[in-house]
Enzyme design. Structure first.
Site, PDB file in Angstrom:
ATOM      1  N   ARG A  27      23.216  45.368  91.573  1.00 29.96           N
ATOM      2  CA  ARG A  27      23.596  46.441  91.486  1.00 29.96           C
ATOM      3  C   ARG A  27      22.719  47.507  90.531  1.00 29.96           C
ATOM      4  O   ARG A  27      22.638  48.499  90.519  1.00 29.96           O
ATOM      5  CB  ARG A  27      25.183  46.711  91.304  1.00 29.96           C
ATOM      6  N   GLY A  94      22.522  38.129 101.343  1.00 27.29           N
ATOM      7  CA  GLY A  94      23.358  39.004 102.180  1.00 27.29           C
ATOM      8  C   GLY A  94      23.502  40.327 101.374  1.00 27.29           C
ATOM      9  O   GLY A  94      23.521  41.304 101.818  1.00 27.29           O
ATOM     10  N   ARG A 122      23.329  36.077 110.087  1.00 28.94           N
ATOM     11  CA  ARG A 122      24.587  36.585 109.568  1.00 28.94           C
ATOM     12  C   ARG A 122      25.100  38.052 110.311  1.00 28.94           C
ATOM     13  O   ARG A 122      23.933  38.744 110.519  1.00 28.94           O
ATOM     14  CB  ARG A 122      24.507  36.523 108.269  1.00 28.94           C
ATOM     15  N   GLN A 169      30.171  43.973 100.030  1.00 29.96           N
ATOM     16  CA  GLN A 169      28.896  44.322 100.519  1.00 29.96           C
ATOM     17  C   GLN A 169      28.992  45.631 101.668  1.00 29.96           C
ATOM     18  O   GLN A 169      28.452  46.389 101.549  1.00 29.96           O
ATOM     19  CB  GLN A 169      28.296  43.057 101.360  1.00 29.96           C
ATOM     20  N   ASP A 315      33.732  33.419  97.055  1.00 32.02           N
ATOM     21  CA  ASP A 315      32.423  32.477  96.844  1.00 32.02           C
ATOM     22  C   ASP A 315      32.851  31.175  96.269  1.00 32.02           C
ATOM     23  O   ASP A 315      31.944  30.292  96.351  1.00 32.02           O
ATOM     24  CB  ASP A 315      31.540  33.153  96.143  1.00 32.02           C
TER      25      ASP A 315
HETATM   26  C1  S3P Z   1      29.013  40.222  97.180  1.00 32.85           C
HETATM   27  C2  S3P Z   1      30.019  40.053  98.176  1.00 32.85           C
HETATM   28  C3  S3P Z   1      30.674  38.997  98.739  1.00 32.85           C
HETATM   29  C4  S3P Z   1      30.338  37.656  98.059  1.00 32.85           C
HETATM   30  C5  S3P Z   1      28.856  37.540  98.042  1.00 32.85           C
HETATM   31  C6  S3P Z   1      28.363  38.862  96.977  1.00 32.85           C
HETATM   32  C7  S3P Z   1      28.538  41.449  96.747  1.00 32.85           C
HETATM   33  O1  S3P Z   1      30.355  38.991 100.250  1.00 32.85           O
HETATM   34  O2  S3P Z   1      30.353  36.615  99.319  1.00 32.85           O
HETATM   35  O3  S3P Z   1      28.315  36.101  97.439  1.00 32.85           O
HETATM   36  O4  S3P Z   1      27.766  41.035  95.625  1.00 32.85           O
HETATM   37  O5  S3P Z   1      29.057  42.404  97.013  1.00 32.85           O
HETATM   38  P1  S3P Z   1      31.255  39.836 101.411  1.00 32.85           P
HETATM   39  O6  S3P Z   1      31.234  41.335 100.997  1.00 32.85           O
HETATM   40  O7  S3P Z   1      30.535  39.589 102.425  1.00 32.85           O
HETATM   41  O8  S3P Z   1      32.507  39.377 101.038  1.00 32.85           O
END
Ligand code: S3P
Length: 429
Positions: A27, A94, A122, A169, A315
Site C-alpha cells: 500500500r 494476490g 485464483r 483485497q 494467513d
Molecule cells: C491481503 C489480504 C488477504 C491476505 C493476503 C494479503 C492484503 O487476502 O490473505 O495475504 O494485503 O490485502 P484476502 O483479501 O483475499 O482475504
C-alpha cells in the site's frame, strides 16, 4: 526445485526482528505513486510480492529509488500514471493483482495484468464484478474471472457494494477505484478484514469515513506524500511464535511487530490454546499499533476456531495447524473456506502434509479437525508452491522425531527471504 531438511531444535531462543509487513509495504508504494510529492518508506519488505508491485509502478512511469534502507517514491498525483508498454506481471502476489486492478480501473489507459501459474488460478471475479459495475471494461479468461486481465479504465461511477466475502483485497481494490469515481463509493463486508488501506488512506489525506464492517471513500481528493515506517509483519512473526511455543525450553522476543487488531487473531487463538505471549512496549507508528512480543514454550490444548476471528488470522492457518498438531486434544477450524483459494488450497495442503507426519486430520468444506500428537513423525512434505505452507512445515520440523524434507522451498522468497537463516539463528545453529 529445491528441497530442504530442517533439523530438530533443542530450544528456540533470542531476540529477533522480522521483515516489514507485506500488506502495508504494498500500500505504501501504491498510495505513494498516486500522491503529490515524495513518500519515504522505512522497513519496506523486499520480498518478491512487494518487488512485483514496485516494478508495476516503475512500468507506469513512477520514479522509485531504493538505497537498501529507505524506499523513496516520487508521486505522480492521482492522474499522473502512464500506460505501461508491456504486460504487468504480478508474480505470485494476490494483493498486487487485485489492488492494481482496482487502481487501473480508474486510469484513462489500457493495461494487462497477470501472474504466475498459481495466481492465474485464483478467483478474480470478486474484484472484476464490482469494478465493472463502476464502469470499468475488464476482460479475462473464463468470462473475465481469471488472469490475465485486460483493463480499459476511465471515468467511474461511485457504487455502494456489499461484498459477499470478507476480503481486504476486494475492499482495497474498490477503495482505490473509488478515488477516481464521481461521488462516494462504499464497501461493506460480512466481518471486518484487515484495515491497513483505511489507515493509510487517512494518513495520505484521502476523504474517507469508516463504519461498522465498511468504509466510504469520496472520489477526486488529492493525496499527499508521507514518511512511513513499516512495522514487522505479524504473519511472519507467527512462524516464530509457534516455533517458540511448541519447542520445550524456549523463550523468544520478537521486536517491532504490527499488532493491528484486524491482524491479531493469531495471538488470540494461541492464547486460547494456552500459549504464553506477552505484548511489551505497545506504541503507534504511521497510524499502526506496534509492540514487542515475548513468547515462552507452553503446553497447548486443542480449541474450536470459527467466526469473526477467522479473517483476523486468515494467513496464519497453516502455522495454526502446526500448533494444533502439537496440542493436546482436538482442534476444529470452521468458517475458513477462503483458505481453499489462497496461494494454494491451504486446507488440502496442510491436511495432506500433516498426515504424512503422522497426524490425524479430517477435512471438511470450510475447515478441518486436527487431533494433536506428542510425536510428530518425519517424512517428505510438499510446499505446493506456497510460502506459508513451506514455512509452517519448517516449524513442524523443529519438533519432529524423524527427518522432515520439505520440497519446493524457493517460494518463501515471496514474503520472507531471510526465513531459513533466521530459523537457524533462533535454533542456535
Ligand atoms: C491481503 C489480504 C488477504 C491476505 C493476503 C494479503 C492484503 O487476502 O490473505 O495475504 O494485503 O490485502 P484476502 O483479501 O483475499 O482475504
Amino acid at each position: 526445485m529445491k528441497s530442504i531438511t530442517v533439523q530438530p531444535a533443542s530450544s528456540v531462543k533470542g531476540e529477533i526482528i522480522v521483515p516489514g509487513d507485506k500488506s502495508i509495504s504494498h500500500r505504501s508504494i501504491m498510495l505513494g505513486a498516486i500522491a503529490n510529492g515524495v513518500t519515504t518508506v522505512r522497513g519496506f519488505l523486499r520480498g518478491e510480492d512487494n518487488m512485483a508491485t514496485m516494478s508495476a509502478f516503475r512500468a507506469m512511469g513512477v520514479r522509485i529509488e531504493d538505497d537498501g534502507e529507505t524506499v523513496t517514491i516520487y508521486g505522480q498525483g492521482l492522474h499522473g500514471l502512464k500506460e505501461p508498454t508491456d504486460i504487468v506481471d504480478c508474480g505470485n502476489s494476490g494483493t498486487s493483482i487485485r489492488l492494481l486492478t482496482g487502481l487501473l480501473a480508474g486510469q484513462s489507459f489500457f493495461s494487462v495484468v497477470t501472474g504466475d501459474q498459481y495466481l492465474r488460478k485464483r478467483p478474480m471475479k470478486r474484484v472484476v464484478e464490482p469494478l465493472v459495475r463502476m464502469g470499468a471494461r475488464i476482460m479475462g479468461r473464463d468470462k473475465g474471472t481469471l488472469a490475465p486481465l485486460a483493463i480499459t479504465g476511465g471515468a467511474l461511477n461511485a457504487i455502494g457494494y456489499e461484498s459477499p466475502v470478507s476480503s481486504a483485497q476486494v475492499k482495497s481494490a474498490i477503495m482505490l477505484a473509488g478515488l477516481y469515481a464521481d461521488g462516494e463509493t462504499s464497501v461493506r463486508e460480512p466481518t471486518l478484514s484487515r484495515d491497513h488501506s483505511e489507515r493509510m488512506f487517512r494518513l495520505f489525506g484521502a476523504s474517507l469515513e469508516v463504519f461498522k464492517n465498511g468504509v466510504t471513500v469520496r472520489g477526486g481528493t488529492e493525496l499527499t506524500g508521507q514518511e512511513i515506517g513499516v512495522p514487522g509483519d505479524i504473519s511472519s512473526a507467527a512462524f516464530f511464535m509457534v516455533a517458540a511455543l511448541i519447542t520445550p525450553g524456549s523463550e523468544l522476543l520478537i521486536s517491532n511487530v504490527g499488532i493491528n487488531p484486524t491482524r491479531t487473531g493469531i495471538i488470540d487463538i494461541l492464547r486460547s490454546m494456552g500459549g504464553s505471549l506477552e505484548l511489551l512496549h505497545e506504541r503507534e507508528v504511521s497510524g499502526e499499533p506496534v509492540a514487542d512480543i515475548l513468547v515462552r514454550s507452553s503446553r497447548l490444548k486443542g480449541i474450536q476456531i470459527s467466526g469473526d476471528v477467522v479473517p483476523r488470522a486468515i494467513d496464519e492457518f497453516p502455522v495454526i495447524c502446526v500448533a494444533a498438531a502439537c496440542a493436546e486434544g482436538r482442534t476444529t477450524v470452521r468458517d475458513a473456506k477462503e483458505l481453499r483459494v489462497k496461494e494454494t488450497d491451504r486446507i488440502a495442503a496442510m491436511a495432506a502434509n500433516l498426515r504424512t507426519l503422522g497426524v490425524a486430520v479430517e477435512e471438511c468444506d470450510d475447515g478441518m479437525d486436527i487431533v494433536g500428537t506428542e510425536r510428530l513423525g518425519g517424512g517428505a512434505v510438499e510446499s505446493c508452491g506456497d510460502h506459508r505452507i513451506a514455512m509452517s512445515l519448517a516449524v513442524a520440523s523443529l519438533v519432529a522425531q524423524g527427518e522432515v524434507s520439505i520440497r519446493d522451498v524457493e517460494c518463501v522468497a515471496t514474503s520472507f527471504p531471510s526465513f531459513f537463516p533466521l530459523l537457524d539463528q533462533v535454533a542456535g545453529r
